[in-house]
Design a protein around this motif. Structure first.
Motif, PDB file in Angstrom:
ATOM      1  N   ALA A 137      45.911  40.802  50.040  1.00 41.39           N
ATOM      2  CA  ALA A 137      47.024  40.645  49.799  1.00 41.39           C
ATOM      3  C   ALA A 137      46.985  39.438  48.848  1.00 41.39           C
ATOM      4  O   ALA A 137      47.109  38.681  49.358  1.00 41.39           O
ATOM      5  CB  ALA A 137      48.120  40.744  50.682  1.00 41.39           C
ATOM      6  N   PRO A 138      47.325  40.173  47.026  1.00 42.19           N
ATOM      7  CA  PRO A 138      47.318  38.999  46.388  1.00 42.19           C
ATOM      8  C   PRO A 138      48.543  38.240  46.087  1.00 42.19           C
ATOM      9  O   PRO A 138      49.570  38.617  46.511  1.00 42.19           O
ATOM     10  CB  PRO A 138      46.869  39.391  44.749  1.00 42.19           C
ATOM     11  CG  PRO A 138      47.809  40.720  45.164  1.00 42.19           C
ATOM     12  CD  PRO A 138      46.965  40.997  46.304  1.00 42.19           C
ATOM     13  N   LYS A 139      48.384  36.719  45.992  1.00 39.53           N
ATOM     14  CA  LYS A 139      50.404  36.200  45.236  1.00 39.53           C
ATOM     15  C   LYS A 139      50.438  37.169  44.305  1.00 39.53           C
ATOM     16  O   LYS A 139      51.609  37.047  43.568  1.00 39.53           O
ATOM     17  CB  LYS A 139      50.127  34.774  44.995  1.00 39.53           C
ATOM     18  CG  LYS A 139      49.618  33.709  46.338  1.00 39.53           C
ATOM     19  CD  LYS A 139      49.581  32.801  46.750  1.00 39.53           C
ATOM     20  CE  LYS A 139      49.833  32.294  45.226  1.00 39.53           C
ATOM     21  NZ  LYS A 139      49.997  30.108  45.295  1.00 39.53           N
ATOM     22  N   ALA A 140      49.438  37.668  42.798  1.00 39.49           N
ATOM     23  CA  ALA A 140      49.723  37.837  41.560  1.00 39.49           C
ATOM     24  C   ALA A 140      48.564  38.953  41.815  1.00 39.49           C
ATOM     25  O   ALA A 140      47.329  38.692  41.782  1.00 39.49           O
ATOM     26  CB  ALA A 140      50.084  37.047  41.110  1.00 39.49           C
ATOM     27  N   VAL A 141      49.009  40.359  40.333  1.00 43.96           N
ATOM     28  CA  VAL A 141      48.018  40.961  40.675  1.00 43.96           C
ATOM     29  C   VAL A 141      48.174  41.875  39.516  1.00 43.96           C
ATOM     30  O   VAL A 141      49.313  42.296  38.533  1.00 43.96           O
ATOM     31  CB  VAL A 141      48.011  42.144  41.430  1.00 43.96           C
ATOM     32  CG1 VAL A 141      48.908  43.265  41.603  1.00 43.96           C
ATOM     33  CG2 VAL A 141      46.399  43.300  41.355  1.00 43.96           C
ATOM     34  N   THR A 142      47.250  41.968  38.619  1.00 44.29           N
ATOM     35  CA  THR A 142      46.962  43.306  37.076  1.00 44.29           C
ATOM     36  C   THR A 142      45.870  44.407  37.409  1.00 44.29           C
ATOM     37  O   THR A 142      45.189  44.232  37.909  1.00 44.29           O
ATOM     38  CB  THR A 142      47.085  42.193  35.827  1.00 44.29           C
ATOM     39  OG1 THR A 142      47.405  43.028  34.861  1.00 44.29           O
ATOM     40  CG2 THR A 142      46.263  41.565  35.694  1.00 44.29           C
ATOM     41  N   HIS A 143      46.747  45.243  36.998  1.00 42.32           N
ATOM     42  CA  HIS A 143      45.846  46.442  36.949  1.00 42.32           C
ATOM     43  C   HIS A 143      45.633  46.950  35.631  1.00 42.32           C
ATOM     44  O   HIS A 143      47.112  47.264  34.738  1.00 42.32           O
ATOM     45  CB  HIS A 143      45.629  47.403  37.898  1.00 42.32           C
ATOM     46  CG  HIS A 143      46.935  47.052  39.607  1.00 42.32           C
ATOM     47  ND1 HIS A 143      45.141  46.960  40.187  1.00 42.32           N
ATOM     48  CD2 HIS A 143      47.104  46.475  40.592  1.00 42.32           C
ATOM     49  CE1 HIS A 143      46.364  46.557  40.873  1.00 42.32           C
ATOM     50  NE2 HIS A 143      46.800  46.573  41.191  1.00 42.32           N
ATOM     51  N   LEU A 144      44.636  47.846  35.130  1.00 43.29           N
ATOM     52  CA  LEU A 144      44.398  48.402  34.400  1.00 43.29           C
ATOM     53  C   LEU A 144      43.925  49.746  34.500  1.00 43.29           C
ATOM     54  O   LEU A 144      42.231  49.609  35.237  1.00 43.29           O
ATOM     55  CB  LEU A 144      43.683  47.328  32.609  1.00 43.29           C
ATOM     56  CG  LEU A 144      43.400  48.900  32.082  1.00 43.29           C
ATOM     57  CD1 LEU A 144      44.651  49.125  31.231  1.00 43.29           C
ATOM     58  CD2 LEU A 144      42.976  48.126  30.330  1.00 43.29           C
TER      59      LEU A 144
END
Length: 163
Positions: A24-31
């Motif tokens: 589980a990330p502290k921050a994440v971005t997806h495309l």
């Protein structure tokens, strides 16, 4: 989705697939983009910043569990009543692209429901995850190495400034 593997030793794969649990990330971005050439195939790239040394631990746990998880069941908390909440996977994996600090490649197959190819590269505390899903069954191609390298290079440039 919060997937849970029926075999506890296989949980690292569910975590990497969903970026949850130990991954589980502290921050994440997806495309994500759908392929015009192969309808039903979706390609995505995620950048996930994990706390402490959790990124290294997530890949280490998955690599260690690979020999005992050739097949495993995963249950999700998907609220859609028409969706099956348990999926049986056939899993194969091995070394990923020669990028970053560590890498792992995984292929999740089902009995014709869909298939997933996941490539994960670690750059310090960041996981760069490339995922291809074919909702019609046959395994999709992995995210190309050049695409993964471009993302890894961007993360490295930010996290490892030149001296």
């Amino acid at each position: 989705m919060n997937p849970k593997a029926a075999k506890p030793q296989c949980q690292p794969f569910a975590d990497l697939e969903d970026l949850s649990g130990a991954a589980a990330p502290k921050a994440v971005t997806h495309l994500a983009l759908e392929s015009k050439e192969t309808p039903g195939t979706i390609h995505s790239v995620s950048l996930a910043l994990l706390p402490g040394d959790n990124a290294a631990k997530a890949l280490e746990a998955a690599r260690k569990a690979l020999p005992s998880c050739g097949d495993f069941a995963e249950t999700t908390d998907d609220p859609a009543p028409e969706e099956s909440s348990t999926v049986e996977y056939a899993l194969t994996g091995g070394a990923g692209y020669d990028l970053g600090d560590d890498a792992l490649s995984l292929a999740f197959g089902t009995d014709g429901l869909y298939s997933i190819v996941v490539t994960v590269v670690r750059v310090g505390p960041v996981l760069v995850r490339g995922m291809s899903v074919n909702v019609f069954g046959p395994p999709p191609a992995a995210i190309p190495e050049a695409v993964m390298k471009a993302q890894v290079d961007k993360v490295a440039a930010i996290t490892r400034p030149a001296h």
